[in-house]
Enzyme design. Structure first.
Site, PDB file in Angstrom:
ATOM      1  N   ASP A 305       0.724  -1.211   0.011  1.00 29.38           N
ATOM      2  CA  ASP A 305       0.000   0.025  -0.076  1.00 29.38           C
ATOM      3  C   ASP A 305       1.021   1.136   0.057  1.00 29.38           C
ATOM      4  O   ASP A 305       2.296   1.168  -0.052  1.00 29.38           O
ATOM      5  CB  ASP A 305      -0.926  -0.066   1.183  1.00 29.38           C
ATOM      6  CG  ASP A 305      -2.185   0.711   0.966  1.00 29.38           C
ATOM      7  OD1 ASP A 305      -2.269   1.626  -0.142  1.00 29.38           O
ATOM      8  OD2 ASP A 305      -3.294   0.727   1.702  1.00 29.38           O
TER       9      ASP A 305
HETATM   10  C1  BGC Z   1      -5.261   3.271   0.446  1.00 31.23           C
HETATM   11  C2  BGC Z   1      -5.559   2.256  -0.692  1.00 31.23           C
HETATM   12  C3  BGC Z   1      -5.428   2.682  -2.058  1.00 31.23           C
HETATM   13  C4  BGC Z   1      -4.161   3.458  -2.100  1.00 31.23           C
HETATM   14  C5  BGC Z   1      -3.945   4.044  -3.489  1.00 31.23           C
HETATM   15  C6  BGC Z   1      -4.103   4.019   0.266  1.00 31.23           C
HETATM   16  O1  BGC Z   1      -3.762   5.118   0.999  1.00 31.23           O
HETATM   17  O2  BGC Z   1      -5.111   2.478   1.818  1.00 31.23           O
HETATM   18  O3  BGC Z   1      -6.824   1.674  -0.387  1.00 31.23           O
HETATM   19  O4  BGC Z   1      -5.377   1.729  -3.205  1.00 31.23           O
HETATM   20  O5  BGC Z   1      -3.963   4.506  -1.130  1.00 31.23           O
HETATM   21  O6  BGC Z   1      -4.476   5.216  -3.713  1.00 31.23           O
END
Ligand code: BGC
Length: 746
Positions: A305
């Site tokens: 993530d």
């Molecule tokens: C979130 C994810 C998301 C990623 C990309 C992160 O902060 O936890 O769910 O896919 O950002 O935007």
């Protein structure tokens, strides 16, 4: 002789054809390409950078509409060989802008030696919400309330189509986290608190996104299961704070839905940003490699993530610097790093490989997995798309799918014979979410926190606008009353209420997601309580409409309402659907996908243990406002004739539970029939009950249907103290509607 030759040739051709299944031919292509790659090229494939560094800026804001800074982009591709880009860079862009962006990016990537296309990923988590005008569906929590996976699949197909219309091939969706900690600001991104419901919805949606073909066609995208696993239950309820989840519980409640979706062929997985039992999941080899790639045989790739490798040293403090963090993450099993702002990952991984601290076998494995997905997505043949292929983008047909889904989500929680509203009534519409597209859509709506919906979705109907259209402007008064944070004009609203027959009071939450959505108190905000009490004092009946991402406690105001309609975050058709439900054009059929709590210190799920059952001496036991699976209709359903095909189940056998469901009212309706089973005695304290099956049926007035559920021993299984899935012999209780029956497993 000639004939023989032809025959032999024929056999060998067909043998060859059989040998060249898409999977093996892709494996071959992957290994051929991999064998030509330098270490730097391999590391580049494992690198994902956000789009912001490649956008032209005006101060610290991207120029709008976005323009690519091709020099910076080209430098990143040439020097670091980056293989993936993500995100939108602030606000949604038009599909034309997206197409241009992807076309330029791929042009640069394909100028390189090995011509490997870039894989662009985006959070199209409820429709392609980062492209202007794309359909925005109800959030996952609302869709779970429909108990209709087939319908959710249709929504996913539309999402995939509209995402691909922006030339985007990879969607960071669905969220398969278990929504059982109601404080957590991402509850609305989940399919609720039950692992079986989450798994069934997740499986359907993965099929909708990816389609069935071995090579994804131009109307489908790769799914990304997130956030593997245990992210959703931080002890504090605050995002990205520690969770303590023993492995037995991880396997019982948090893993099964990922296992189901991996089996269904999901191509990618994103990792939980948090820590479990003191170990950040991004550094947990047991969870990433042993369980996901080993036990579950996951063949796709794992992406981190946002910034989560860097956070291993910046936040979690388990690594002393970036290089150690990269070593930990990649050796634990991560295949791609969402770095996302710089190229420190590339430099560190190249060094680590040269020093032998990350084995080349690990890097080759990661790159093979990533290339495989790129081949499976057809990106080598078609790295962009054809603009003419997407005439249905934001079409009436797609918006109808949105309306139909939202109509199945809306959940009637209380009705003292007031709904549907009879015509000709004078209605006061009030409350902070009454005239707000932002409150209907929540976060992930054209931007991350969903702050712009009132302007970007101005052509859609708020609840007020929907009610005006349905009941006639002359019959509808409006007064805001309160915002989410402050009282605004309560006394004026009260006097308008006095001149009305009925009050439609829209309360809940404003938009948010992730850490900015943390709350210190799960009670609905004080000004909304104040407004409700003041309106109730008029004696006029109140229909409470809830628009909220998580179940805010309303026990102080629920008794003041004659009816309660729960809309979760219904999306762009929400205003129309609320109005049509109030008018009776829609007969509500949603059921709660989570337990709606009554008291803030009693946040207990429906599959609680018997020691948590409400008892006279423990007033804080399980006593929710409404139970998981609760939801009313404008008609009534009677359950009768519960039958088990046998009272004994054997290890190799199955039994069938059947029940007659009759629509005893005078209008048609849909009913989700939920099968609960309780294990009466078990070596791990059994839960009060567990959902083991569900089916949504349509019944005309007066109609009866028999619903059948097949029960096999695996459906009764649980994880025992040795972390093994077992079904223990003994007595089980089946519950359908209010009816129960028992059988023995021998
Ligand atoms: C979130 C994810 C998301 C990623 C990309 C992160 O902060 O936890 O769910 O896919 O950002 O935007």
């Amino acid at each position: 002789m000639k004939l023989l030759k032809v025959l032999v040739l024929g056999v060998s051709i067909s043998l060859n054809l059989q040998a060249q299944t898409p999977a093996t031919s892709i494996d071959k292509k992957v290994s051929t390409l991999l064998s030509k790659m330098t270490l730097e090229e391999k590391v580049g494939q494992m690198t994902q950078i956000t789009i912001e560094p490649f956008l032209k800026m005006n101060g610290n804001q991207p120029v709008y509409p976005h323009q690519l800074d091709e020099e910076k982009l080209s430098a990143a591709i040439k020097k670091y060989k980056i293989g993936s880009i993500l995100n939108v860079g602030g606000n949604a862009q038009t599909k034309e802008n997206w197409r241009n962006r992807i076309t330029v990016i791929q042009r640069h990537a394909l100028q390189e030696r090995l011509k490997v296309p870039i894989l662009y990923g985006v959070d199209a988590i409820r429709g392609n919400n980062y492209t202007s005008d794309a359909v925005m569906f109800p959030h996952q929590i609302a869709q779970a309330a429909s108990f209709n996976p087939a319908m959710a699949k249709k929504g996913a197909e539309v999402t995939a189509y509209e995402t691909r219309a922006s030339f985007l091939p990879w969607n960071f969706s669905p969220v398969l986290d278990l929504g059982r900690q109601p404080m957590w600001p991402r509850i609305y991104e989940t399919y609720g608190e039950d692992p079986y419901l989450v798994a069934e919805m997740g499986k359907a949606v993965v099929a909708g996104y990816q389609g069935n073909a071995a090579i994804t066609d131009k109307y489908h995208v790769a799914a990304c299961l997130k956030h593997y696993m245990g992210y959703s239950m931080p002890l504090s309820g605050h995002d990205r704070t520690p969770a303590w989840i023993p492995e037995r519980e991880l396997r019982e409640y948090f893993l099964p839905q990922f296992a189901t979706a991996v089996k269904a062929g999901a191509k990618t997985v994103m990792v939980n940003s948090g820590e479990i039992n003191g170990v950040p999941v991004h550094a947990n080899k047991h969870i990433l490699t042993d369980i996901l790639k080993g036990e579950l045989q996951f063949k796709g790739f794992i992406v981190s993530d946002w910034q989560d490798i860097q956070y291993l040293f910046q936040r979690h403090k388990v690594a002393k610097d970036n290089k150690e963090a990269v070593m930990m993450g990649i050796n634990a099993g991560l295949d791609m790093s969402m770095v996302p702002m710089d190229f420190t990952f590339c430099d560190a991984l190249v060094e680590l490989a040269k020093e032998g601290k990350v084995p080349m076998s690990r890097i080759n494995d990661a790159v093979s997995r990533i290339l495989k997905v790129k081949y499976e997505l057809g990106l080598f043949e078609n790295p962009t798309g054809n603009t003419e292929d997407y005439p249905l983008f934001n079409s009436p047909a797609h918006n109808k799918v949105n309306y139909d889904i939202a109509a199945e989500c809306i959940t009637l929680l209380k009705n003292n014979a007031i709904l549907p509203l009879s015509s000709g009534k004078k209605i006061l519409v009030t409350g902070p979410s009454a005239n707000s597209m932002r409150a209907l859509n929540g976060g992930w709506s054209r931007n991350w926190q969903g702050t712009t919906s009132d302007s970007t979705e101005a052509t859609k109907n708020t609840i007020l606008e929907g009610i005006r259209n349905t009941f006639g402007t002359n019959n509808v008064e409006y007064s805001e009353g309160a915002s989410f944070e402050n009282a605004i004009n309560i006394s004026e609203t009260v006097s308008k209420a006095s001149n009305s027959d009925i009050i439609v009071l829209c309360v809940g939450e404003n938009s948010y997601t992730e850490t900015p959505g943390n709350i210190g108190d799960i009670n609905i905000s004080a000004p909304q309580i104040e407004l409700t009490k003041a309106l109730a004092a008029t004696g006029k009946p109140i229909v409470l409409v809830l628009t909220e991402g998580r179940p805010r406690i309303i026990s102080q105001i629920e008794p003041l309402a004659s009816a309660v309609l729960h809309t979760y975050l219904l999306g762009n058709e929400g205003g129309n659907v609320v109005a049509d439900a109030l008018a009776g054009k829609i007969n509500p059929s949603g059921k709660l996908p989570y337990t709606y709590p009554r008291n803030s210190n009693s946040l207990i799920n429906y599959y609680h243990k018997f020691t948590e059952t409400l008892q006279a001496e423990d007033p804080a036991g399980y006593n929710p406002q409404w139970e998981f699976g609760y939801g009313l209709s404008y008609t009534t359903f009677k359950y009768s004739n519960l039958k088990l095909s046998s009272n004994t189940l054997s290890a190799a056998g199955s039994i069938t539970a059947s029940v007659d469901v009759t629509n005893t009212g005078s209008i048609a309706g849909k009913e989700s029939v939920l099968l609960f089973v309780s294990d009466l005695v078990a070596s791990i304290t059994p839960e009060a009950k567990r959902l083991r099956g569900f089916e949504k049926i349509f019944l005309a007035a007066g109609e009866t249907r028999t619903v059948h559920f097949r029960i096999t021993p695996d459906k009764l299984s649980f994880i025992n103290i040795n972390l093994k899935r077992v079904t223990e012999p003994g007595e089980f209780k089946v519950q359908l509607g209010g009816l129960t029956s028992t059988f023995n497993y021998k």
